[in-house]
Design a protein around this motif. Sequence first.
Motif, PDB file in Angstrom:
ATOM      1  N   LEU A  65       6.074  -9.555   1.478  1.00  0.00           N
ATOM      2  CA  LEU A  65       5.964  -8.096   1.480  1.00  0.00           C
ATOM      3  C   LEU A  65       4.720  -7.642   2.235  1.00  0.00           C
ATOM      4  O   LEU A  65       4.758  -6.645   2.970  1.00  0.00           O
ATOM      5  CB  LEU A  65       5.926  -7.571   0.041  1.00  0.00           C
ATOM      6  N   ARG A 125      10.906  -2.320  -2.336  1.00  0.00           N
ATOM      7  CA  ARG A 125      10.906  -2.824  -0.962  1.00  0.00           C
ATOM      8  C   ARG A 125      11.622  -4.164  -0.854  1.00  0.00           C
ATOM      9  O   ARG A 125      11.598  -4.808   0.189  1.00  0.00           O
ATOM     10  CB  ARG A 125       9.468  -2.953  -0.451  1.00  0.00           C
ATOM     11  N   SER A 133       9.203  -3.693  -7.232  1.00  0.00           N
ATOM     12  CA  SER A 133       9.160  -3.251  -5.839  1.00  0.00           C
ATOM     13  C   SER A 133      10.515  -2.764  -5.374  1.00  0.00           C
ATOM     14  O   SER A 133      11.521  -3.465  -5.514  1.00  0.00           O
ATOM     15  CB  SER A 133       8.693  -4.393  -4.921  1.00  0.00           C
ATOM     16  N   GLN A 179       5.341 -11.875  -2.684  1.00  0.00           N
ATOM     17  CA  GLN A 179       4.264 -10.919  -2.433  1.00  0.00           C
ATOM     18  C   GLN A 179       3.707 -11.091  -1.020  1.00  0.00           C
ATOM     19  O   GLN A 179       3.420 -10.109  -0.325  1.00  0.00           O
ATOM     20  CB  GLN A 179       3.148 -11.096  -3.463  1.00  0.00           C
ATOM     21  N   HIS A 199       8.947  -5.080   3.968  1.00  0.00           N
ATOM     22  CA  HIS A 199      10.161  -5.134   3.157  1.00  0.00           C
ATOM     23  C   HIS A 199      10.754  -6.537   3.234  1.00  0.00           C
ATOM     24  O   HIS A 199      10.521  -7.271   4.202  1.00  0.00           O
ATOM     25  CB  HIS A 199      11.211  -4.134   3.650  1.00  0.00           C
ATOM     26  N   ARG A 215      12.089  -9.603  -8.326  1.00  0.00           N
ATOM     27  CA  ARG A 215      12.098  -8.183  -7.955  1.00  0.00           C
ATOM     28  C   ARG A 215      11.636  -7.320  -9.115  1.00  0.00           C
ATOM     29  O   ARG A 215      10.887  -6.343  -8.934  1.00  0.00           O
ATOM     30  CB  ARG A 215      13.504  -7.759  -7.517  1.00  0.00           C
TER      31      ARG A 215
END
Length: 278
Positions: A40, A73, A71, A37, A45, A66
Amino acid sequence: MTGAGLVLPPQDQQTPPAAVLRAPGDQPLGEALTDMQLLLEQHGHVIAVYPSGIPAAHERRLHTVRSVLESDRIALLKSDLPPLGVAVLVRQLRQLSICDFSAGVIASAARLLSHYIHAGALLNSVTRLDRVPVGLKSHAKSWVPGSQFAVLANPEPQLIRVGTGELAGPRFATHLLVARGQSQSEWVTGTLAPGWQVGAVHEAVLPDESPGWWGTSKLVEFAAFLPDISLIHQLVSSVRREACTWCGNELIGDRCGLCNAPLNPPESRTRGPAALNP
């Protein structure tokens, strides 16, 4: 990356560092989620590249993270390149990350750039090598004990007994990265490098994953690669960009690097003049 040994030092001051996504035995799931997290939030990304030989539990951890974060991203790119080749690929993607490309294009570029990495190893034994489909098992018993074998895993499998042939090398200018295991042979630097006419030879630390991938610790791993970021940039730029019909991100080639969806319909697949056909 999934191992510190797969992170090569940068070739210039602009290349950003890589983050290591640790195995389940080294990090609880909660910490892995927090770390992802944070990545990100910092970068927008995450493109995670890992070799096909990592433990199944480690690969499951990546997909779990994931999935929990839900996400699109996060790109999970599993590579069939040998470990040193994966390390080279990751460094090239790190170089591209500061260029004018979207995350989707960079993730998709991994498949393209893999075609231009000639990755192999000099081995003292091939009896446990099972990742290169060149019929090794049926021939190993006929080879003389003490022989050395040069194996190319990518882009096309090749195998020779040293002294009886040559490995077909790249037809474009490259540098050669060499990582030594428990072998003192100078064949890679003394014979292969001049034969391939590489522009320079660089030494690296052998990745921890390499002995398992090649089936022996008595090896010298090598990877020839495009050293010029401007050429890599030109190569990626030469491929027409498309929009993924599933996640909407940009892609090149015939598959989205972020969500792994194929480009649809097939008729719309468009390639650049040199890209994807090295």
